[in-house]
Write an enzyme that holds these catalytic residues in place. Structure first.
Site, PDB file in Angstrom:
ATOM      1  N   CYS A   3      16.477 -20.923  -4.407  1.00 21.11           N
ATOM      2  CA  CYS A   3      15.217 -21.652  -4.258  1.00 21.11           C
ATOM      3  C   CYS A   3      14.117 -20.629  -3.986  1.00 21.11           C
ATOM      4  CB  CYS A   3      15.309 -22.724  -3.165  1.00 21.11           C
ATOM      5  SG  CYS A   3      15.608 -22.113  -1.499  1.00 21.11           S
ATOM      6  N   ARG A   9      16.203 -25.548   0.821  1.00 21.13           N
ATOM      7  CA  ARG A   9      17.112 -26.168  -0.150  1.00 21.13           C
ATOM      8  C   ARG A   9      18.390 -25.374  -0.400  1.00 21.13           C
ATOM      9  NH1 ARG A   9      12.399 -26.573  -4.517  1.00 21.13           N
ATOM     10  NH2 ARG A   9      11.923 -24.652  -3.401  1.00 21.13           N
ATOM     11  N   ASP A 119      10.750 -29.811  -2.898  1.00 20.14           N
ATOM     12  CA  ASP A 119      10.662 -28.830  -1.813  1.00 20.14           C
ATOM     13  C   ASP A 119      10.269 -29.561  -0.528  1.00 20.14           C
ATOM     14  OD1 ASP A 119      10.256 -26.735  -0.151  1.00 20.14           O
ATOM     15  OD2 ASP A 119       8.920 -25.631  -1.490  1.00 20.14           O
TER      16      ASP A 119
END
Ligand code: 4NP
Length: 153
Positions: A3, A9, A119
């Site tokens: 990420c 994440r 996100d």
């Protein structure tokens, strides 16, 4: 598992897939990294840690690191959490970039859609819970697809 910051994440994806792979008897090395390096050396975001813990996964000892071109030497598969990440994987990979190794993480769930894992960085705990559930489903799909493609029968 890649990420941007490697604190929200991808640490979840690392922890979840490590657990599922071990449970499936698969001897995989699952790691994560971020493309921007802003949080290098940091532990995962406290809300990622919290939702993982609630689901029986301890990600507190992970340490953020930046994605590097040598990751193409070390790993068979590199998953991008989103469009911006996929672009950066290509840029950072440089001459080592291999198109066949990279895919969108969510393509395991919805092939060819190039979907983005939202996100959760600027949001509240709910966002982290939703992201956890999405990542959990995609990790199930990774194992299922792998077993379907690699069964001996
Ligand atoms: P992640 O979330 O990519 O899921 O770890 C982010 C965390 C930090 C930043 C961006 C995304 N940042 O720019 O600091």
């Amino acid at each position: 598992m890649v990420c941007l910051g490697n604190i929200c994440r991808s640490p979840l994806a690392e922890g979840i897939l490590q657990k599922k792979a071990a449970e499936a008897g698969l001897d995989w090395t699952v790691e994560s990294a971020g493309t921007n390096g802003y949080h290098t050396g940091e532990a995962p975001h406290l809300l990622s840690q919290k939702v993982a813990k609630r689901n029986g996964i301890d990600i507190s000892r992970q340490v953020s690191r930046r994605f590097k071109s040598e990751d193409f030497d070390q790993y068979d598969k590199i998953y991008a959490m989103a469009d911006d990440v996929a672009l950066e994987i290509k840029r950072i990979g440089g001459q080592k970039f291999s198109d066949t190794k990279v895919d969108y993480f969510l393509n395991e769930l919805e092939p060819g859609k190039n979907g983005n894992v939202p996100d959760p960085w600027y949001g509240e705990e709910d966002g982290y819970t939703e992201v956890y559930e999405l990542i959990d489903k995609a990790c199930d799909a990774i194992i299922k697809n792998y077993l379907a493609n690699n069964s001996k029968n």
